[in-house]
Design a protein around this motif. Structure first.
Motif, short mmCIF file in Angstrom:
data_model
loop_
_atom_site.label_atom_id
_atom_site.label_comp_id
_atom_site.label_asym_id
_atom_site.label_seq_id
_atom_site.Cartn_x
_atom_site.Cartn_y
_atom_site.Cartn_z
N TRP A 38 -12.54 -11.35 6.76
CA TRP A 38 -13.14 -10.87 8.00
C TRP A 38 -12.28 -11.40 9.15
CZ3 TRP A 38 -16.75 -7.24 8.34
CH2 TRP A 38 -17.56 -6.99 7.24
N ARG A 40 -11.78 -10.94 13.55
CA ARG A 40 -12.44 -10.40 14.73
C ARG A 40 -11.50 -10.44 15.93
NH1 ARG A 40 -16.99 -15.08 16.20
NH2 ARG A 40 -15.50 -16.67 16.94
N GLU A 48 -8.55 -12.94 15.44
CA GLU A 48 -8.95 -14.27 14.98
C GLU A 48 -9.50 -14.14 13.57
OE1 GLU A 48 -11.23 -17.42 17.45
OE2 GLU A 48 -12.78 -16.30 16.37
N VAL A 50 -11.69 -15.06 10.61
CA VAL A 50 -12.99 -15.72 10.50
C VAL A 50 -13.13 -16.43 9.15
CG1 VAL A 50 -15.48 -15.35 10.47
CG2 VAL A 50 -14.05 -14.06 12.06
N TYR A 61 -12.92 -20.46 5.02
CA TYR A 61 -13.47 -20.30 6.36
C TYR A 61 -12.54 -20.90 7.41
CZ TYR A 61 -17.66 -19.48 3.58
OH TYR A 61 -18.55 -18.98 2.66
N ARG A 62 -12.59 -20.29 8.58
CA ARG A 62 -11.93 -20.86 9.74
C ARG A 62 -12.61 -22.20 10.02
NH1 ARG A 62 -8.86 -18.48 13.54
NH2 ARG A 62 -8.59 -19.56 15.52
N LEU A 65 -15.40 -22.43 12.54
CA LEU A 65 -16.60 -21.62 12.30
C LEU A 65 -17.28 -21.98 10.98
CD1 LEU A 65 -15.20 -18.10 13.31
CD2 LEU A 65 -16.64 -19.62 14.68
N THR A 69 -20.67 -20.14 9.05
CA THR A 69 -20.21 -18.93 8.37
C THR A 69 -20.48 -18.98 6.87
OG1 THR A 69 -18.42 -18.81 9.99
CG2 THR A 69 -18.24 -17.39 8.07
N LEU A 84 -22.88 -14.91 10.02
CA LEU A 84 -22.52 -15.88 11.04
C LEU A 84 -23.81 -16.30 11.75
CD1 LEU A 84 -20.19 -17.33 12.53
CD2 LEU A 84 -20.11 -15.38 14.09
N ASP A 91 -19.39 -14.96 20.40
CA ASP A 91 -19.16 -14.30 19.11
C ASP A 91 -19.06 -12.78 19.26
OD1 ASP A 91 -21.31 -16.77 17.86
OD2 ASP A 91 -19.18 -16.63 17.35
N TYR A 95 -15.31 -6.63 14.85
CA TYR A 95 -15.14 -7.29 13.56
C TYR A 95 -14.50 -6.31 12.57
CZ TYR A 95 -17.85 -11.31 15.07
OH TYR A 95 -18.28 -12.45 15.73
#
Length: 117
Positions: A38, A40, A48, A50, A61-62, A65, A69, A84, A91, A95
């Motif tokens: 994912w 966004r 970015e 996600v 995961y980032r 986040l 997440t 999320l 946010d 996406y």
């Protein structure tokens, strides 16, 4: 050719959970060496990452986040989802779901999600 289609609500209230689904066709979500993500793009900003899930089911995961997440997959439906939690207006973004391998990369068309009262 792999095709990706995002779906989910376009408006989410602050503090609620954003939930999106990416439906995959033209390929299997369990295909070796495919990584499903994912990504966004907030208004006026760059892309970015996600988070994502690998062909073997491992989620990534980032870091910023990670606490909010969750990304999972449904192999029977050939789809993967993003949740999320505790969203804020920051946010708000388009996406995209994405898949990449060493040889190819495919994107969904993107879906606008706005966090607002």
């Amino acid at each position: 050719q792999v095709r990706l289609q995002e779906s989910g609500p376009g408006l989410v209230r602050p503090s609620q959970t954003l939930s999106l689904t990416c439906n995959v066709s033209g390929g299997s979500i369990t295909t070796s060496s495919y990584y499903w993500s994912w990504i966004r793009q907030p208004p006026g900003k760059g892309l970015e990452w996600v988070g994502g899930v690998s062909y073997s089911g491992i989620s990534y995961y980032r870091p910023s986040l990670k606490n909010r997440t969750s990304i999972s997959r449904d192999t029977s439906e050939n789809q993967f989802t993003l949740q999320l939690k505790s969203v804020t207006p920051e946010d708000t973004a388009v996406y995209y779901c994405n898949v990449y391998t060493a040889a190819d990369e495919f994107w969904g068309q993107g879906t606008q999600v706005t966090v607002s009262t």
